[in-house]
Design a protein around this motif. Structure first.
Motif, mmCIF file in Angstrom:
data_model
loop_
_atom_site.group_PDB
_atom_site.id
_atom_site.type_symbol
_atom_site.label_atom_id
_atom_site.label_comp_id
_atom_site.label_asym_id
_atom_site.label_seq_id
_atom_site.Cartn_x
_atom_site.Cartn_y
_atom_site.Cartn_z
ATOM 1 N N ALA A 117 4.027 1.515 -0.884
ATOM 2 C CA ALA A 117 4.835 1.651 -2.100
ATOM 3 C C ALA A 117 4.004 2.222 -3.239
ATOM 4 O O ALA A 117 4.463 3.107 -3.962
ATOM 5 N N VAL A 118 2.757 1.731 -3.396
ATOM 6 C CA VAL A 118 1.938 2.221 -4.507
ATOM 7 C C VAL A 118 1.618 3.699 -4.308
ATOM 8 O O VAL A 118 1.799 4.519 -5.214
ATOM 9 N N ALA A 151 5.413 10.420 -8.574
ATOM 10 C CA ALA A 151 5.081 10.797 -9.951
ATOM 11 C C ALA A 151 4.574 12.234 -10.005
ATOM 12 O O ALA A 151 4.964 12.999 -10.890
ATOM 13 N N PHE A 152 3.726 12.609 -9.027
ATOM 14 C CA PHE A 152 3.237 13.994 -8.994
ATOM 15 C C PHE A 152 4.402 14.973 -8.816
ATOM 16 O O PHE A 152 4.464 16.008 -9.487
ATOM 17 N N LYS A 154 0.832 -1.199 0.000
ATOM 18 C CA LYS A 154 0.000 0.000 0.000
ATOM 19 C C LYS A 154 0.876 1.262 0.000
ATOM 20 O O LYS A 154 0.689 2.189 -0.793
ATOM 21 N N PHE A 180 7.477 14.516 -9.658
ATOM 22 C CA PHE A 180 8.280 14.536 -10.880
ATOM 23 C C PHE A 180 7.620 15.408 -11.947
ATOM 24 O O PHE A 180 8.277 16.195 -12.627
ATOM 25 N N ILE A 181 6.287 15.271 -12.085
ATOM 26 C CA ILE A 181 5.596 16.088 -13.091
ATOM 27 C C ILE A 181 5.683 17.567 -12.708
ATOM 28 O O ILE A 181 5.871 18.425 -13.571
ATOM 29 N N SER A 229 4.713 5.853 -4.727
ATOM 30 C CA SER A 229 5.162 6.016 -6.112
ATOM 31 C C SER A 229 4.285 7.007 -6.851
ATOM 32 O O SER A 229 4.780 7.784 -7.664
ATOM 33 N N VAL A 230 2.970 6.968 -6.572
ATOM 34 C CA VAL A 230 2.096 7.947 -7.236
ATOM 35 C C VAL A 230 2.471 9.353 -6.779
ATOM 36 O O VAL A 230 2.543 10.282 -7.599
#
Lengths: 502, 112
Positions: free
Chosen positions: A168-169, A176-177, A166, A179-180, A172-173
């Protein structure tokens, strides 16, 4: 002088690889010595850098240029008041957690792997703190996060794996935010260096990209810091890790990766705008209240502590979000204090788990007689977190509340007081069920934990008692230098670039 | 502009996979798709029409150079994505050993 800066990442990285390579060959004694020695060097280095920075460096800032490249072109590492404050907090705690782990990790099988991951996480956190480059910050953040995911799953029991998946998912999201957000910012200013970014943003009149980017950063770093709408992973992940790692995760990881990175970006790159500070304060006040109410109904000791982490992070966010000198002082001071007493509480829960193999409050009772040291240190830590006068938690909460009233946010001040009272209530519950009352028959032969665990708990509780001394005029510089960096805002850019070109 | 919209759609597909799918493996695939879309987006930022690789050869004038920095950054980001995927897949395998299923509605021993 600036040459000491990269060592904060080199030493733990080197230790991690040395342990993973040599841990199989040599005995445990080697691993113990290596980890304690390198952790001790890190602690001394961070304390030393804090003192040297204050006494001998003009402008209180050190810039190390990696490979000799001048900042906008190469990556630089920056050590200023805020960085050195965070470094002392992280490494002080990591030192005591490492001592504690020497005995505690006997419960688990693979010590070399544990210490490898532990030092990788430390590399990531120290890296996030000293770096002066936004993408480099992302890389170190991922190093710390990945080591964190692996450490949560370290016991490889069913619940631990579930929590780690839980975490990790969601993590990672969040990455991602982030990074964007970095990508948008790069598209707008064409540089990744934090100081240069702040300089270029200052010259642009139309900053249309900032609201969007800051929303992405609030989501990303907010999830790493477990502010309330993004907190769902923390009550699962932190209790599932081994107790020493829970202490690290709750004590410093959420602050270094979440609060520190967010504050650095919002204050020093964007230059704090009233909108951001309002959002930060609102999220802080929300976390403060929601999490403490959820914590009241918990019976799993570590889960209860995890909910309190969210609530205390709320205080820190509220203090920093106020943006006044007093508010930031309170927020950062609470950050330091919380890292001490919350990790002490987690270490206590680990000690109870070590002695009686249970985390359920309903199941334990009367442990005061069998585990006096755990009981007394836990009492001190509970009073600190609840904000009882002579302990360190009282001063920082008081400063935050006064700062709220001073800037006219009476509602938030009342929320902080209510949160503090509910915290006191839930820790009275812990004291009552865990330590007071009749000793149960099956715990008749429960033993106090080994010496190394006792030592780190006792020292941390001493820091809890003496933490208030940091407000004395002769020691204030430790906090004041950090506060000044945040108050400086986008002027950070000029200071870094000037120092780098010298 | 079309490329950016397609990239955004790819991101939404990944997010849909993470949020709505019940199978652990499909969630991991969703994470992978999110990573691809964000890497693609960063590379697109440095691209220009008719651009060429920024390699400095002798006796050549390079006129339309694409921005090399996003490519270097994305290379790092791909490696990080690989690390996360490897870790998450190994956790999923261990979860299958413990629970005997990949269905997240059946994997809930943690309350809350």
């Amino acid at each position: 002088m600036a040459n000491i800066v990269p060592f904060f990442t080199i030493i733990p990285l080197f230790t991690a690889f040395a342990i993973s390579l040599l841990g199989r060959i040599f005995k445990n004694a080697f691993i113990h010595t290596l980890s304690i020695v390198s952790q001790f060097i890190l602690l001394v280095l961070s304390l030393l850098s804090s003192v040297l920075l204050h006494r001998f460096v003009d402008g209180k800032i050190l810039v190390y240029k990696i490979g000799g490249w001048i900042p906008p072109f190469g990556i630089c590492m920056v050590l200023d008041g805020l960085s050195s404050f965070m470094l002392v907090t992280v490494n002080l705690l990591a030192f005591f957690v490492a001592i504690y782990s020497l005995n505690y990790m006997n419960k688990y099988t693979d010590k070399p792997k544990f210490f490898t991951l532990f030092f990788l996480m430390l590399t990531g956190m120290n890296g996030v703190i000293v770096t002066g480059d936004l993408f480099n910050l992302y890389v170190f953040l991922e190093i710390a996060s990945i080591a964190g995911y692996a450490l949560v799953a370290f016991g490889t029991e069913a619940e631990e794996l579930e929590a780690s998946f839980k975490y990790a998912v969601m993590g990672s999201v969040a990455s991602a935010f982030i990074f964007i957000g970095i990508a948008f910012l790069y598209g707008f200013v064409s540089t990744l260096n934090m100081a240069d970014m702040a300089r270029i943003l200052g010259t642009k009149t139309n900053q249309w990209v900032l609201p969007f980017v800051s929303a992405l950063f609030f989501m990303g770093f907010g999830l790493k810091a477990a502010l309330v709408p993004f907190h769902a992973w923390l009550p699962d992940a932190h209790p599932s890790a081994p107790a020493s790692i829970s202490a690290m995760l709750s004590g410093v990881l959420i602050k270094a990766l979440g609060i520190y990175a967010l504050a650095r970006i919002l204050f020093n790159i964007f230059g704090i705008l009233p909108v951001y500070s309002k959002i930060l304060m609102f999220l802080g006040a929300l976390s403060m209240l929601v999490a403490v109410v959820l914590a009241l109904s918990q019976w799993d000791l570590k889960r209860l502590l995890a909910y309190h982490s969210i609530s205390q992070i709320g205080y820190i966010a509220l203090g920093i979000g106020l943006g006044t000198p007093l508010g930031i002082l309170g927020g950062l001071y609470h950050l330091f204090n919380h890292s001490i007493f919350k990790s002490l509480l987690f270490l206590n829960s680990g000690a109870i788990d070590y002695a009686i193999n249970s985390r359920d409050l309903k199941d334990m009772s009367g442990l005061r007689e069998r585990m006096p040291i755990t009981y007394h240190t836990n009492l001190i830590a509970s009073m600190s977190i609840a904000g009882i006068p002579p302990f360190n938690g009282f001063f920082s909460k008081l400063i935050i509340i006064i700062a709220c009233i001073q800037s006219g946010y009476i509602t938030y001040a009342i929320a902080a007081v209510v949160g503090s009272l509910l915290t006191l209530a839930s820790f009275m519950k812990v004291q009552k069920f865990a330590f007071l009352g009749e000793l149960k028959e099956k715990y008749r032969d429960a033993k106090e934990v080994p010496l190394a665990m006792q030592l780190s708990m006792v020292v941390l509780s001493i820091i809890c008692i003496t933490g208030g001394l940091l407000l004395l005029p002769s020691l204030r510089y430790f906090l004041d230098n950090a506060v000044n960096v945040l108050l400086d805002g986008s002027n950070y850019a000029n200071r870094v670039l000037e120092t780098a070109l010298k | 502009m079309t490329l950016y919209i397609l990239c955004f759609i790819l991101f939404c597909v990944g997010l849909y996979g993470v949020l709505r799918k019940r199978n652990l493996v499909k969630i991991i695939i969703g994470l992978g798709i999110i990573e691809y879309s964000m890497n693609l987006f960063f590379v697109l930022l440095g691209y220009r029409l008719q651009g060429r690789a920024p390699i400095d050869a002798q006796h050549q004038d390079i006129l339309n150079m694409v921005d090399p920095l996003p490519q270097a950054v994305v290379l790092t980001s791909i490696v990080i994505g690989l690390g996360i995927t490897a870790l998450v897949i190994s956790i999923a395998i261990r979860i299958y050993e413990k629970y005997g299923t990949f269905d997240i509605t059946k994997i809930r021993r943690l309350k809350g």
